[in-house]
Design a protein around this motif. Structure first.
Motif, PDB file in Angstrom:
ATOM      1  N   SER A  25      40.489  36.881  32.822  1.00 36.17           N
ATOM      2  CA  SER A  25      40.573  37.137  30.790  1.00 36.17           C
ATOM      3  C   SER A  25      41.704  37.454  30.958  1.00 36.17           C
ATOM      4  CB  SER A  25      39.249  37.404  30.875  1.00 36.17           C
ATOM      5  OG  SER A  25      39.016  38.889  30.384  1.00 36.17           O
ATOM      6  N   GLY A  26      41.581  39.130  32.090  1.00 35.09           N
ATOM      7  CA  GLY A  26      42.762  39.927  31.629  1.00 35.09           C
ATOM      8  C   GLY A  26      44.001  39.814  32.495  1.00 35.09           C
ATOM      9  N   ALA A  27      43.750  38.976  33.901  1.00 37.37           N
ATOM     10  CA  ALA A  27      45.657  37.969  34.255  1.00 37.37           C
ATOM     11  C   ALA A  27      45.144  36.908  33.020  1.00 37.37           C
ATOM     12  CB  ALA A  27      44.520  37.554  35.228  1.00 37.37           C
ATOM     13  N   SER A  28      44.607  35.763  32.586  1.00 34.44           N
ATOM     14  CA  SER A  28      44.666  34.990  31.185  1.00 34.44           C
ATOM     15  C   SER A  28      45.478  35.681  30.484  1.00 34.44           C
ATOM     16  CB  SER A  28      43.113  34.124  30.942  1.00 34.44           C
ATOM     17  OG  SER A  28      43.569  33.404  32.019  1.00 34.44           O
ATOM     18  N   SER A  29      45.104  36.299  29.649  1.00 38.57           N
ATOM     19  CA  SER A  29      45.489  37.408  28.705  1.00 38.57           C
ATOM     20  C   SER A  29      46.920  37.292  28.634  1.00 38.57           C
ATOM     21  CB  SER A  29      45.042  38.132  28.091  1.00 38.57           C
ATOM     22  OG  SER A  29      45.397  39.786  28.866  1.00 38.57           O
ATOM     23  N   THR A  30      48.103  37.660  30.193  1.00 45.69           N
ATOM     24  CA  THR A  30      49.001  37.912  30.330  1.00 45.69           C
ATOM     25  C   THR A  30      50.226  36.665  30.515  1.00 45.69           C
ATOM     26  OG1 THR A  30      48.843  37.729  32.684  1.00 45.69           O
ATOM     27  CG2 THR A  30      48.556  40.076  31.471  1.00 45.69           C
ATOM     28  N   GLY A  31      49.376  34.812  29.781  1.00 47.12           N
ATOM     29  CA  GLY A  31      49.762  34.104  29.963  1.00 47.12           C
ATOM     30  C   GLY A  31      49.396  33.319  31.560  1.00 47.12           C
ATOM     31  N   ALA A  32      48.789  34.084  32.348  1.00 47.44           N
ATOM     32  CA  ALA A  32      49.073  33.540  34.129  1.00 47.44           C
ATOM     33  C   ALA A  32      48.030  32.661  33.642  1.00 47.44           C
ATOM     34  CB  ALA A  32      48.854  34.725  34.392  1.00 47.44           C
ATOM     35  N   GLU A  33      47.929  31.390  35.023  1.00 54.19           N
ATOM     36  CA  GLU A  33      46.778  29.953  35.030  1.00 54.19           C
ATOM     37  C   GLU A  33      45.763  30.815  35.490  1.00 54.19           C
ATOM     38  OE1 GLU A  33      47.134  26.138  37.420  1.00 54.19           O
ATOM     39  OE2 GLU A  33      48.522  26.947  36.300  1.00 54.19           O
ATOM     40  N   ALA A  34      44.533  31.248  35.302  1.00 54.28           N
ATOM     41  CA  ALA A  34      43.638  31.376  35.866  1.00 54.28           C
ATOM     42  C   ALA A  34      42.788  30.204  36.633  1.00 54.28           C
ATOM     43  CB  ALA A  34      42.705  32.461  35.653  1.00 54.28           C
ATOM     44  N   GLU A  35      42.587  30.267  38.111  1.00 55.04           N
ATOM     45  CA  GLU A  35      41.335  29.414  38.330  1.00 55.04           C
ATOM     46  C   GLU A  35      39.768  30.172  38.716  1.00 55.04           C
ATOM     47  OE1 GLU A  35      42.586  25.935  40.976  1.00 55.04           O
ATOM     48  OE2 GLU A  35      40.386  25.630  41.776  1.00 55.04           O
TER      49      GLU A  35
END
Ligand SMILES: Cc1cc2nc3c(=O)[nH]c(=O)nc-3n(C[C@H](O)[C@H](O)[C@H](O)COP(=O)(O)O)c2cc1C
Length: 206
Positions: A25-35
């Motif tokens: 969720s931290g990674a996604s909050s920066t705009g990254a696409e997380a799987e």
């Protein structure tokens, strides 16, 4: 930026899985696409040490490893989450690690690049949760992941190691660990890499 989270714990309400979701969720909050990938849903058998990959760089065993391997190769960031089992990773995690011997063979025996040229450097972080208090609980995992991440061409960005968290779901009550996981997820994405320096080491007590 593609971030792949690999959750290897076999149990429901897993502590390492919860931390992994926080990192993602931290990674996604920066705009990254997380799987998110739950390893026990895939049918992956152990390495047979047949030696075929030493000649081809590919694993001849036909199972779901090919699916997971494609995701590992496509990822710019990997977050690898494991419980501590007998001072090491769990069996599900170890099976995946061993099957990546084909990448080691391609890289070190066949001297073939396993990753094409990329603008974004590849970086990984490791989450491990143990039930016992401190000690040497993470020594084996630290060393194993150093060699594993090198084999899959990932810089070793960070560790998030939690001891004294045995009961399933216990980590959810640890606000410091949960927040640290979100923060590391952001940092993992924003890191310029390649990780040539020291691996960030966060060790907390659950
Ligand atoms: C087979 C097995 C072996 C374990 N070995 C260790 C160990 O060596 N050291 C430790 O600190 N905890 C050990 N534990 C406890 C787990 O690491 C702990 O319950 C942890 O929270 C599991 O993470 P998870 O919820 O993500 O699966 C073991 C648990 C099991 C089931």
């Amino acid at each position: 930026m593609r971030v792949l989270g690999i959750s290897t714990s076999p149990r429901e309400n897993s502590n390492s899985d919860m931390l992994l979701r926080q990192v993602l969720s931290g990674a996604s909050s920066t705009g990254a696409e997380a799987e998110y990938l739950r390893l026990c849903k895939f049918n992956i058998s152990p390495c047979l040490a047949c030696g075929a990959c030493y000649a081809t760089g590919e694993c001849p065993v036909q199972d779901d490893f090919a699916v997971v391997l494609a995701k590992i190769l496509a990822a710019d960031r990997i977050v690898f989450a494991t419980p501590v089992f007998f001072m090491s990773v769990c069996a599900q995690a170890k099976i995946l690690i061993d099957r990546c011997q084909c990448l080691w063979a391609a890289k070190y025996i066949l001297k073939r690049p396993i990753i094409g040229p990329r603008e974004i450097s590849r970086l990984a972080m490791v989450i491990a949760v143990g039930g016992k208090k401190g000690g040497k609980a993470f020594d084996c995992i630290r060393l194993m992941m150093k060699y594993y991440l090198d084999a899959i061409d990932m810089g070793y960005f960070a560790n998030l190691f939690i001891s004294n968290a045995d009961e399933a779901g216990k980590i959810a009550d640890n606000a410091e660990a949960m927040q640290e996981a979100v923060q590391l997820g952001k940092e993992l994405v924003l890191a310029a890499g390649p990780a040539t320096g020291k691996t960030i080491d966060v060790e907390l007590i659950g």
